[in-house]
Write an enzyme that holds these catalytic residues in place. Structure first.
Site, short mmCIF file in Angstrom:
data_model
loop_
_atom_site.label_atom_id
_atom_site.label_comp_id
_atom_site.label_asym_id
_atom_site.label_seq_id
_atom_site.Cartn_x
_atom_site.Cartn_y
_atom_site.Cartn_z
N PHE A 106 11.03 44.00 49.66
CA PHE A 106 12.04 43.72 48.64
C PHE A 106 13.12 44.80 48.72
CE2 PHE A 106 9.01 40.78 47.32
CZ PHE A 106 9.55 39.96 46.35
N ALA A 107 14.36 44.35 48.81
CA ALA A 107 15.51 45.26 48.85
C ALA A 107 16.53 44.73 47.86
CB ALA A 107 16.09 45.33 50.26
N TYR A 111 18.77 49.55 46.28
CA TYR A 111 17.72 49.85 47.26
C TYR A 111 18.06 49.29 48.64
CZ TYR A 111 14.28 51.85 44.07
OH TYR A 111 13.62 52.69 43.21
N GLU A 287 1.06 47.73 40.44
CA GLU A 287 0.02 48.53 41.08
C GLU A 287 -1.26 48.56 40.25
OE1 GLU A 287 0.76 52.10 43.68
OE2 GLU A 287 0.13 53.12 41.83
#
Length: 338
Positions: A106-107, A111, A287
């Protein structure tokens, strides 16, 4: 008087020496260095025993070549460290099996410009060099994805995703996006899927030895710590709540067969949405949910921290090689809302 003066000087020097030692030993860097001396558990299997999980290729692993680290789990899955495997053997066997891999990353927002090009260029040099690879770049600005020269058998596909106002939502919603991409595209051409954070760079072989039905990564900051210090979600209201577990896994890298990763990401997405309905947010977002999933559904292979290392931890004698490194974190500028 002179004796009292000398005694006073000695006490003063001793006091300040103690203060300096205290500061030195209890700064984060020093604590991380000292953590490296805490012993890991050892593989409980006898040399004559075979792994209970994993594919036939994993039978070639030498679990006893690394006496300094844990090389297998309590449920019989291997923990992969440098020196345990023959890279050529793994590559040859996976080529015979016609293995293929999809990599998701994912960008989103800033980012993309900050990290994506370096990530892709390094992946071309080090990620699954012997196998066909399809990169899936999830982004809200497809026109800014860099044009990278890809080697034979490598391709890149762009998936447009919605931009969320909070980075926490971007992190959590990727689970749904990955599951959807597996169902609509990836399962038709790839046997395996690996999911990565973009703010990393490959610096050494990240090869076919990492492939398995369900693959998790030991978090570089926790693998020497006692379980009581793991960053599990301790809120009983969250679906990610854990009283105990096996290891603390890092969501920056996870993977497996397309079926397993689809189930993994779908399940994490569902528990994230249940938390949202109850106005709860897990401590470490996706996470935390991934750790809960992997505690219930044990991974068939665990990667050592050399597969995602942070040089800020400092020297560790058990890290013989770094394969993927954390990039410099720029949270102050990258995580602001645009």
């Amino acid at each position: 008087m002179r004796l009292m003066y000398k005694a006073k000087c000695v006490l003063t020097v001793t006091f300040w020496a103690f203060v300096l030692l205290f500061i030195a030993y209890f700064t984060p860097m020093s604590v991380r260095y000292l953590e490296g001396f805490l012993p890991m558990s050892r593989c409980s299997q006898a040399p004559a025993e075979k792994l209970k999980l994993g594919n036939s290729i994993d039978a070639s692993l030498d679990l006893w070549s690394r006496g300094d680290v844990q090389t297998c789990t309590d449920w019989g899955a291997p923990v992969i460290w440098d020196g345990m495997f023959d890279p050529d053997h793994y590559d040859q066997e996976h080529r015979k099996n016609h293995s293929s891999v999809s990599l998701t990353v994912f960008a989103v927002g800033r980012y993309l410009d900050a990290y994506l090009k370096a990530f892709l260029l390094s992946a071309e040099r080090h990620f699954m060099e012997a196998l066909p690879v399809t990169y899936y770049v999830f982004t809200d600005v497809p026109e800014r994805v860099p044009d990278i020269h890809l080697g034979p058998g490598r391709s890149l596909k762009i998936v447009r995703v919605q931009r969320h106002s909070r980075w926490q939502d971007i992190s959590m919603m990727r689970m749904r996006a990955i599951a959807d991409a597996i169902e609509s595209r990836i399962r038709h051409h790839s046997h395996y899927v690996f999911c990565f954070d973009v703010d990393q760079v490959f610096v050494g072989r990240f090869g076919s030895e990492a492939l398995g039905d369900s693959v998790a990564l030991l978090h570089a900051y926790y693998y020497h710590r006692p379980q009581s210090l793991y960053a599990y979600d301790r809120n009983p209201r969250s679906r990610a709540y854990m009283e105990t577990g096996d290891f603390y896994y890092h969501a920056a890298v996870f993977g497996g067969s397309w079926r397993t990763v689809k189930n993994m990401t779908e399940t994490c997405y569902q528990t994230i949405m249940k938390d949202k309905e109850n106005q709860v947010e897990a401590l470490w977002h996706d996470e935390s949910h991934l750790n809960k999933y992997l505690w219930i559904h044990k991974p068939s292979k665990v990667l050592s921290p050399e597969y995602c290392w942070d040089r800020n931890i400092g020297y560790r004698g058990d890290i013989h090689v770094a394969r993927l490194l954390w990039s410099e974190k720029k949270y102050g500028t990258l995580r602001v809302t645009e």
